[in-house]
Design a protein around this motif. Structure first.
Motif, mmCIF file in Angstrom:
data_model
loop_
_atom_site.group_PDB
_atom_site.id
_atom_site.type_symbol
_atom_site.label_atom_id
_atom_site.label_comp_id
_atom_site.label_asym_id
_atom_site.label_seq_id
_atom_site.Cartn_x
_atom_site.Cartn_y
_atom_site.Cartn_z
ATOM 1 N N ALA A 136 0.835 -1.280 0.178
ATOM 2 C CA ALA A 136 -0.092 -0.201 0.133
ATOM 3 C C ALA A 136 0.681 1.265 0.019
ATOM 4 O O ALA A 136 0.533 2.401 -0.657
ATOM 5 N N HIS A 137 1.813 1.266 0.835
ATOM 6 C CA HIS A 137 2.938 2.487 0.713
ATOM 7 C C HIS A 137 3.497 2.651 -0.803
ATOM 8 O O HIS A 137 3.373 3.760 -1.233
ATOM 9 N N ILE A 138 3.614 1.785 -1.408
ATOM 10 C CA ILE A 138 4.198 1.728 -2.803
ATOM 11 C C ILE A 138 2.903 2.415 -3.712
ATOM 12 O O ILE A 138 2.940 3.206 -4.531
ATOM 13 N N LEU A 139 1.740 1.693 -3.706
ATOM 14 C CA LEU A 139 0.738 2.121 -4.322
ATOM 15 C C LEU A 139 -0.086 3.654 -4.246
ATOM 16 O O LEU A 139 -0.980 3.935 -4.632
ATOM 17 N N ALA A 140 0.418 3.977 -2.984
ATOM 18 C CA ALA A 140 0.061 5.487 -2.700
ATOM 19 C C ALA A 140 0.255 6.160 -3.910
ATOM 20 O O ALA A 140 -0.268 7.559 -4.068
ATOM 21 N N HIS A 141 1.291 6.100 -4.399
ATOM 22 C CA HIS A 141 1.705 6.673 -5.703
ATOM 23 C C HIS A 141 0.575 6.799 -7.040
ATOM 24 O O HIS A 141 0.553 7.671 -7.798
ATOM 25 N N PHE A 142 -0.522 5.887 -6.841
ATOM 26 C CA PHE A 142 -1.506 6.052 -7.869
ATOM 27 C C PHE A 142 -2.794 6.590 -7.163
ATOM 28 O O PHE A 142 -3.939 6.579 -7.947
ATOM 29 N N ASP A 171 0.924 -5.860 -9.512
ATOM 30 C CA ASP A 171 1.216 -7.125 -8.543
ATOM 31 C C ASP A 171 2.605 -7.714 -9.313
ATOM 32 O O ASP A 171 2.584 -8.936 -8.878
ATOM 33 N N HIS A 172 3.452 -7.016 -9.490
ATOM 34 C CA HIS A 172 4.731 -7.511 -9.933
ATOM 35 C C HIS A 172 5.918 -6.565 -9.090
ATOM 36 O O HIS A 172 6.216 -5.775 -9.668
ATOM 37 N N PHE A 173 6.384 -7.300 -8.130
ATOM 38 C CA PHE A 173 7.289 -6.513 -7.204
ATOM 39 C C PHE A 173 8.546 -7.435 -7.241
ATOM 40 O O PHE A 173 8.560 -8.462 -6.877
ATOM 41 N N GLU A 174 9.777 -6.606 -7.187
ATOM 42 C CA GLU A 174 10.875 -7.395 -6.932
ATOM 43 C C GLU A 174 11.894 -6.658 -5.923
ATOM 44 O O GLU A 174 12.128 -5.665 -6.119
ATOM 45 N N LEU A 175 11.850 -7.394 -4.765
ATOM 46 C CA LEU A 175 12.668 -6.784 -3.949
ATOM 47 C C LEU A 175 14.164 -6.911 -3.924
ATOM 48 O O LEU A 175 14.784 -8.092 -4.162
ATOM 49 N N VAL A 176 14.842 -5.530 -4.062
ATOM 50 C CA VAL A 176 16.418 -5.829 -4.449
ATOM 51 C C VAL A 176 17.375 -5.584 -3.232
ATOM 52 O O VAL A 176 18.416 -5.786 -3.213
ATOM 53 N N ALA A 326 -5.279 5.493 5.553
ATOM 54 C CA ALA A 326 -5.807 4.470 4.919
ATOM 55 C C ALA A 326 -6.079 4.713 3.364
ATOM 56 O O ALA A 326 -6.772 3.695 2.826
ATOM 57 N N ALA A 327 -5.917 5.989 3.005
ATOM 58 C CA ALA A 327 -6.066 6.310 1.485
ATOM 59 C C ALA A 327 -5.187 5.241 0.645
ATOM 60 O O ALA A 327 -5.500 4.630 -0.357
ATOM 61 N N MET A 328 -3.779 4.921 1.184
ATOM 62 C CA MET A 328 -3.182 4.075 0.457
ATOM 63 C C MET A 328 -3.772 2.776 0.398
ATOM 64 O O MET A 328 -3.668 1.560 -0.446
ATOM 65 N N ILE A 329 -4.502 2.115 1.823
ATOM 66 C CA ILE A 329 -4.931 0.806 1.773
ATOM 67 C C ILE A 329 -6.081 0.882 0.735
ATOM 68 O O ILE A 329 -6.350 -0.119 0.026
ATOM 69 N N GLY A 330 -6.924 1.844 0.823
ATOM 70 C CA GLY A 330 -7.965 1.786 -0.388
ATOM 71 C C GLY A 330 -7.412 1.943 -1.660
ATOM 72 O O GLY A 330 -8.130 1.080 -2.440
ATOM 73 N N MET A 331 -6.441 2.613 -1.882
ATOM 74 C CA MET A 331 -5.552 2.455 -3.212
ATOM 75 C C MET A 331 -5.457 1.153 -3.824
ATOM 76 O O MET A 331 -5.929 0.490 -4.654
ATOM 77 N N ALA A 332 -4.790 0.417 -2.768
ATOM 78 C CA ALA A 332 -4.288 -1.103 -2.970
ATOM 79 C C ALA A 332 -5.231 -2.047 -3.002
ATOM 80 O O ALA A 332 -5.616 -2.929 -3.702
ATOM 81 N N GLY A 333 -6.399 -1.831 -2.233
ATOM 82 C CA GLY A 333 -7.672 -2.679 -2.031
ATOM 83 C C GLY A 333 -8.521 -2.739 -3.245
ATOM 84 O O GLY A 333 -8.988 -3.505 -3.839
ATOM 85 N N TYR A 334 -8.602 -1.129 -3.832
ATOM 86 C CA TYR A 334 -9.203 -0.965 -5.068
ATOM 87 C C TYR A 334 -8.983 -1.782 -6.233
ATOM 88 O O TYR A 334 -9.646 -2.370 -6.699
ATOM 89 N N ILE A 335 -7.598 -1.739 -6.460
ATOM 90 C CA ILE A 335 -7.094 -2.485 -7.394
ATOM 91 C C ILE A 335 -7.116 -3.908 -7.425
ATOM 92 O O ILE A 335 -7.617 -4.775 -8.265
#
Ligand code: KG4
Ligand code: ZN
Length: 357
Positions: A136-142, A171-176, A326-335
């Protein structure tokens, strides 16, 4: 030519299918992973409200006390959710889905939000979407324009995590890379605490640093690859302060701004250097920054300078979307919801959730 009005069959008008196709969708999102109780509403994928109650009580103890945090979440959750619904002009009977943080975080804190979300979804007959707080922290950008294009490198810097992630799709994340010990936020908080600043010290260090210069140097870990380490830096600040205070007991008070500027400079430099190396190695031209520490003015400025010099694109969300919300949680949840990803009601919160990789 007059277009004839088509009057729908009353049966179709009343059917659930028709109503779903025509009515707006309203997703309620809940966040309670640590010491912020948050609720947000998304209407047709657009953020309609975002309410956060931050638990200031932990300042008294110099850090988050898990038991106190869960009790405060219990008190705050209902008023916070009601406020979010009210600000979005949505009644709970209008809701069409509920998203909630499942982890990572503090078990007691997660339990309050997740149990609340599950109960409400069950009572209203709505789908439940479980959200990974780090995703969700990452998808806050959307949440708002401008949005980064895939692929991008995301530096997620919070009180509990420091990660470098290549984001190739929703849905494609690579931890580096990630921290081997303390997170960047912890490094700010713990060194700030040594200076006598209240918890969380990060924003206080930032404010003080703006009046000072980075004239003191502390050791920086030389970790190969894309991983981070901040524990040696923290110890080096501790030893330096002990030595100086032994000579002058007013050392901290007399040098607070310069000490903060030096601490901030050290942490920021480490983060910036790691980002630049990863961007180059993976041939990525877009950098996004997420998590509470991305609110740091020194980090923002340093990255903006590098971006304009080196020519990469930089995305840092609004501060209210950087710290826990919670906005970022909503963004990730919406997707996830739109991709048909629902959660079973049998799931429990997971303090060590690692769902992305
Ligand atoms: O993402 P977040 O709100 O919660 C976690 O998931 O941990 O991040 C909180 C962290 C804390 O360590 C806090 O000190 C740090 O973000 N932070 C800052 C600033 N604002 C928040 N650190 C440095 N400068 C800031 N302006
Ligand atoms: Zn967070």
């Amino acid at each position: 030519m007059e277009i004839p009005l088509v009057v729908a069959d009353e049966k179709i008008l009343k059917s659930k299918h028709y109503v779903c196709a025509k009515m707006p969708d309203h997703l309620l999102a809940i966040e309670s992973s640590c010491d912020d109780t948050g609720a947000a509403v998304f209407t047709n994928g657009q953020l309609a409200s975002n309410v956060v109650f931050s638990q200031l009580v932990h300042e008294l103890y110099g850090g988050v006390v898990p038991e106190v945090a869960s009790r405060r979440h219990l008190e705050a959750i209902l008023p916070v959710v009601k406020k979010a619904l009210q600000e979005a002009s949505v009644d709970k009977s209008d809701l069409t889905a509920i998203a909630c943080t499942r982890g990572p975080g503090l078990m007691g804190s997660l339990m309050v939000g997740y149990t609340f979300a599950k109960s409400l979804a069950k009572a209203l007959g709505l789908p439940l979407i479980s959200v990974d707080h780090m995703k969700a922290h990452i998808l806050a950008h959307f949440i708002e324009e401008p949005k980064p294009a895939f692929p991008f490198l995301c530096l997620t810097v919070s009180g509990g995590h420091t990660q470098l992630v290549i984001v190739r799709g929703f849905d494609h994340f690579e931890l580096v890379g990630s921290t081997l010990d303390d997170a960047a936020g912890e490094a700010f908080d713990k060194t700030g605490k040594l200076l006598g600043l209240p918890y969380p010290a990060g924003p206080h260090v930032d404010r003080e640093a703006q009046q000072g210069s980075p004239i003191f140097s502390f050791s920086t870990a030389n970790i190969p690859g894309h991983d981070f380490s901040f524990s040696g830096f923290k110890t080096s600040v501790l030893y330096f302060l002990r030595e100086q205070i032994a000579k002058n007991e007013n050392f901290v008070a007399e040098n607070l701004a310069n000490l903060c500027a030096s601490i901030q400079d050290n942490i920021v430099q480490t983060l910036v250097d790691k980002c630049l190396v990863a961007l180059q190695q993976y041939s990525i031209s877009t950098l996004a920054v997420a998590g509470g520490v991305s609110a740091n003015s020194g980090l923002r400025k340093a990255l903006q300078e590098e971006a304009s010099q080196l020519g990469f694109e930089l995305y840092i969300p609004k501060i209210s979307y950087c710290t826990d919300n919670a906005a970022m949680i909503g963004m990730a949840g919406y997707i996830d919801w739109k991709n048909g990803k629902f959660s079973s009601f049998d799931l429990a919160p997971d303090p060590r959730l690692r769902s992305m990789y």
